[in-house]
Design an enzyme around this catalytic site. Structure first.
Site, PDB file in Angstrom:
ATOM      1  N   ASP A   1       0.856  -1.183   0.000  1.00 21.60           N
ATOM      2  CA  ASP A   1       0.000   0.000   0.000  1.00 21.60           C
ATOM      3  C   ASP A   1       0.895   1.236   0.000  1.00 21.60           C
ATOM      4  O   ASP A   1       1.972   1.229   0.616  1.00 21.60           O
ATOM      5  CB  ASP A   1      -0.842   0.057   1.279  1.00 21.60           C
ATOM      6  CG  ASP A   1      -2.001  -0.916   1.290  1.00 21.60           C
ATOM      7  OD1 ASP A   1      -1.992  -1.866   0.488  1.00 21.60           O
ATOM      8  OD2 ASP A   1      -2.907  -0.729   2.120  1.00 21.60           O
ATOM      9  N   SER A  60       9.488   2.692   5.632  1.00 21.70           N
ATOM     10  CA  SER A  60       8.306   3.129   4.905  1.00 21.70           C
ATOM     11  C   SER A  60       8.388   3.296   3.396  1.00 21.70           C
ATOM     12  O   SER A  60       7.582   4.022   2.827  1.00 21.70           O
ATOM     13  CB  SER A  60       7.832   4.467   5.488  1.00 21.70           C
ATOM     14  OG  SER A  60       8.850   5.417   5.371  1.00 21.70           O
TER      15      SER A  60
END
Length: 288
Positions: free
Chosen positions: A108, A249
């Site tokens: 995602d 991330s």
């Protein structure tokens, strides 16, 4: 950076944490603070705290401040903040496109895609890299010339597990330790770089897209990259590859020349200065 959905609608701008990080890395006082914060004893202490039961106290405020829809995730009692941060999503919420000719998003996040040429420079977590500098490999940079680089930037409210993009076998795996520069060195064709993030580079020998190098990028402080498998492992498309604890991330894919046709909206949005919101398992290209 502004983000569009797959329909072309603007859906998100950078959140407050993104803006804060840019501010910290963008001035000498912020980098001095980070130099102190990334000292091993402090980093280990912070990482230890986020894995303790006491860190559960920050879970509810975090959910509220980031408007996270917890109905998408498997219900369980979290043992720590990191346990929450690596929470599992309900499988039906992230269906995998099982067409073997389709390249799927490994995570995602907000995606950008670029053609790789001899002078390509990519912005990843507020630092600038060439293919050679992120992989620490001249031969790797040469191998992916004229191919594609796909960058998927996860925000704090995203699902923080990631998957394999095709069937295949795991090749070499290399971990690269991050480094913080206290001043702005002139490098990479006059781009200022303040830091190099820790990262793990995995060679994926895939069945339909050739040799893909997948790079998971963490942070300098408590960010951890937790991959599940070792060299020689035979993986399946959509199978979980690993997860980020707090601070990790970004996932980067380097794809060989003449192996994939990336989705037109992804390329168009990147060219126009937008990121594209994608979900893990979603169609982002097709094999040639």
């Amino acid at each position: 950076m502004i983000c569009k959905n797959r329909l072309g609608d603007i859906v998100k701008k950078d959140n407050s944490q993104d803006a804060m990080l840019k501010s910290i890395y963008g001035n000498v006082f912020g980098r001095f603070f980070l130099r102190m914060a990334t000292m091993p004893v402090i980093s280990k202490t912070a990482g230890f705290f986020l894995s303790t039961g006491l860190s559960r106290l920050i879970i509810k405020p975090f959910i509220k401040s980031n408007n996270i829809d917890m109905s998408e995730y498997r219900k369980c009692k979290y043992r720590s903040y990191n346990d929450f941060f690596t929470r599992e999503i309900k499988p039906e919420k992230r269906p995998v496109d099982n067409d073997l000719s389709v390249l799927i998003s490994p995570a995602d996040g907000r995606a950008s895609a670029y053609k790789i040429n001899s002078d390509s420079v990519f912005k990843i977590k507020d630092s600038y890299y060439t293919v050679e500098s992120i992989l620490r490999s001249k031969s790797g940079a040469k191998h992916y010339k004229d191919g594609y680089c796909v960058i998927i930037r996860l925000c704090v409210d995203n699902y923080h597990r990631y998957s394999y993009v095709d069937n295949g076998t795991l090749g070499s795996v290399k971990f690269i330790k991050g480094v913080l520069h206290t001043v702005n060195p002139e490098a990479l064709n006059h781009y200022n770089i303040y830091k190099e993030n820790c990262r793990e580079c995995s060679v994926l020998n895939t069945e339909h897209f050739g040799k893909i190098t997948c790079v998971e990028v963490g942070a300098l402080m408590v960010g951890k990259i937790k991959n599940l498998h070792n060299t020689g492992y035979k993986f399946k498309k959509g199978e979980e590859k690993g997860m980020f604890e707090f601070g990790g991330s970004t996932v980067v894919l380097f794809i060989e020349k003449d192996k994939v046709v990336l989705d037109e909206d992804l390329l168009k949005n990147t060219m126009e200065g937008y990121e594209t919101a994608v979900n893990m398992g979603e169609h982002i290209g097709k094999c040639l």
